[in-house]
Enzyme design. Sequence first.
Site, short mmCIF file in Angstrom:
data_model
loop_
_atom_site.label_atom_id
_atom_site.label_comp_id
_atom_site.label_asym_id
_atom_site.label_seq_id
_atom_site.Cartn_x
_atom_site.Cartn_y
_atom_site.Cartn_z
N ASP A 94 -23.09 37.43 -66.57
CA ASP A 94 -22.07 38.45 -66.35
C ASP A 94 -22.33 39.59 -67.32
OD1 ASP A 94 -19.18 38.31 -64.71
OD2 ASP A 94 -19.22 39.76 -66.34
N GLU A 96 -8.48 30.89 -52.16
CA GLU A 96 -7.94 30.64 -53.50
C GLU A 96 -7.00 29.46 -53.47
OE1 GLU A 96 -6.55 34.10 -55.59
OE2 GLU A 96 -8.15 35.32 -54.73
N CYS A 129 -9.19 39.26 -50.18
CA CYS A 129 -10.16 39.25 -49.08
C CYS A 129 -9.66 39.89 -47.79
CB CYS A 129 -10.59 37.82 -48.78
SG CYS A 129 -11.69 37.17 -50.02
N ALA A 146 4.19 32.57 -39.59
CA ALA A 146 4.78 33.91 -39.70
C ALA A 146 5.33 34.11 -41.10
CB ALA A 146 5.88 34.06 -38.66
N GLY A 147 5.35 35.34 -41.56
CA GLY A 147 5.86 35.59 -42.90
C GLY A 147 5.96 37.06 -43.20
C1 UDX Z 1 -9.10 34.03 -47.40
C2 UDX Z 1 -9.90 33.14 -46.44
O1 UDX Z 1 -9.08 32.03 -46.05
C3 UDX Z 1 -11.19 32.68 -47.08
O2 UDX Z 1 -11.96 31.94 -46.14
C4 UDX Z 1 -11.97 33.91 -47.52
O3 UDX Z 1 -13.19 33.57 -48.09
C5 UDX Z 1 -11.14 34.73 -48.48
O4 UDX Z 1 -9.91 35.09 -47.85
P1 UDX Z 1 -7.46 33.66 -49.46
O5 UDX Z 1 -7.35 35.15 -49.53
O6 UDX Z 1 -7.65 32.91 -50.72
O7 UDX Z 1 -8.67 33.23 -48.50
O8 UDX Z 1 -6.11 33.11 -48.82
P2 UDX Z 1 -5.57 32.49 -47.47
O9 UDX Z 1 -5.04 31.16 -47.75
O10 UDX Z 1 -6.55 32.60 -46.37
O11 UDX Z 1 -4.32 33.44 -47.19
C6 UDX Z 1 -4.46 34.86 -47.10
C7 UDX Z 1 -3.12 35.51 -46.89
O12 UDX Z 1 -2.64 35.24 -45.58
C8 UDX Z 1 -2.01 35.04 -47.84
O13 UDX Z 1 -1.24 36.15 -48.23
C9 UDX Z 1 -1.19 34.08 -47.00
O14 UDX Z 1 0.14 34.01 -47.41
C10 UDX Z 1 -1.31 34.73 -45.64
N1 UDX Z 1 -1.14 33.80 -44.51
C11 UDX Z 1 -2.05 32.80 -44.31
C12 UDX Z 1 -0.08 33.96 -43.64
O15 UDX Z 1 0.76 34.86 -43.81
N2 UDX Z 1 0.03 33.11 -42.57
C13 UDX Z 1 -0.87 32.12 -42.33
O16 UDX Z 1 -0.70 31.40 -41.33
C14 UDX Z 1 -1.94 31.96 -43.24
#
Ligand code: UDX
Length: 451
Positions: A38, A158, A263, A255-256
């Site tokens: 790094d 994450e 990402c 839903a939320g």
């Molecule tokens: C995501 C992808 O899942 C992962 O494969 C990629 O490499 C990086 O991005 P991450 O950002 O860690 O991972 O979180 P994730 O659990 O996928 O949720 C992303 C967002 O979507 C969160 O804010 C979560 O609350 C929201 N979400 C997820 C919803 O609102 N509804 C869902 O059904 C699923």
Amino acid sequence: MSKKTGTKETISVFGAGWVGLVTAACFADLGFRVIVRDVIPERIAELEEGIVPFYEPGLTEMLARNRERMHFTLDVAEAVAEADVLFVCVGTPPTYSGDADLSAVWAVIDELPPLEGRAILVMKSTVPVGTGKKVRAALDERGLDHIGYVSNPEFLAEGTAIDDFMHPDRVVVGAFFESDGERVSALYKQIDAPIVRTDVFSAEMIKLASNAFLATRISFINEIANVCEVTGADVEQVAKGMGLDRRIGPHFLRAGIGFGGSCFPKDVSALKQLAGNSGYHFQLLSAVIDVNELQKRRVVGKLTQHLGSLADKTIAILGLTFKPDTDDMREAASIVLGSRLLAEGANVQAWDPMADPDSYLHGARFCESILEAVEGADAAVIVTEWNELRGLASKDVREAMRRPLIIDGRNLLDPDEVRAAGFAYECVGRPSEQHAGSAGGSAVNSERNPS
Ligand code: UDX
């Protein structure tokens, strides 16, 4: 084969951020020797002492138990001297135009010295389609045509990153040369997952398209939830009924209050921008982004329906991180929502068990406990579904609040229990008190629970 031991390949990881450290720790756990490089001296110093600069379940322990197979350095020459495979795991944040900022990727390429044998540069960072071709050309121009190039995107979420690495749905390996692809695929041979071998362009697109599709599902179910709210249907039942169709599947239909994180927002915007730069208007992704932005703000409308003007009202925001089990605040719904409430003149009292709130939400008061956050509040809003919030509808909370109103942005609580505990309750796409019991789902007035 390793230049050093003649057995396993030696791996270098460029970038000791979240993807880099998870990748490094997991490969070390699989028995590889791993060198992590790094550019931030404090980060390397901390890692040498076993301190991980962010929270990811199990990562600190995994790094500790593989410490003897790992080496941390600031020095490129040291990082590459014995490496057979060089993983690029640097950040590619969005720029103001929505494109990905590839400066950290180019910094790695520019620093690479000539290497012995055929080392392979493996791109784990999420990059626009076409980046591999450009990197290949840049390497060739610098006389580094002996270094192979492979795209091997990460699909780590994450909070579950270690499990996602060790038990992935698939491993994607896109290569210019068959033999380079074979060597990178072989790194995963202890992992039980299909390996998808593609060209480099397609591997890059698989990553962007997967995240964009998941984000699309979330915006889709959020819009369905919004329509449920005005028709009397229950989005949880709808998602269940949809998800049992094998062609649809149950995942990412919660839903939320909208998606956030490092990402989805970045990758959806990067894919939209990539298409736009090539002359194609990706309409669907524009809608996915718009729906998500509106979703974060719908809570304000619900609050106003109950409280009228929000000026001088006290609102508790419960949960600040973009999802539970992380300390990551990037693109969290809480930032937009909190800022909107502050702009309306509300007093914001915020609680989160993990977030370091200092750099976000200027003007909000950060509280040590849930009870402190709801003290004197006119409403409590669940923004992140932390486990600690499952018991929110308690007597203590009701007595602490000025008005017992809970807005549940994640459908965490049971509506009947919350209402039975004496709270007014709003959630996302589930029947309000007016609709409760009217399973027919006829179109009715969208006014809800006026207090
Ligand atoms: C995501 C992808 O899942 C992962 O494969 C990629 O490499 C990086 O991005 P991450 O950002 O860690 O991972 O979180 P994730 O659990 O996928 O949720 C992303 C967002 O979507 C969160 O804010 C979560 O609350 C929201 N979400 C997820 C919803 O609102 N509804 C869902 O059904 C699923």
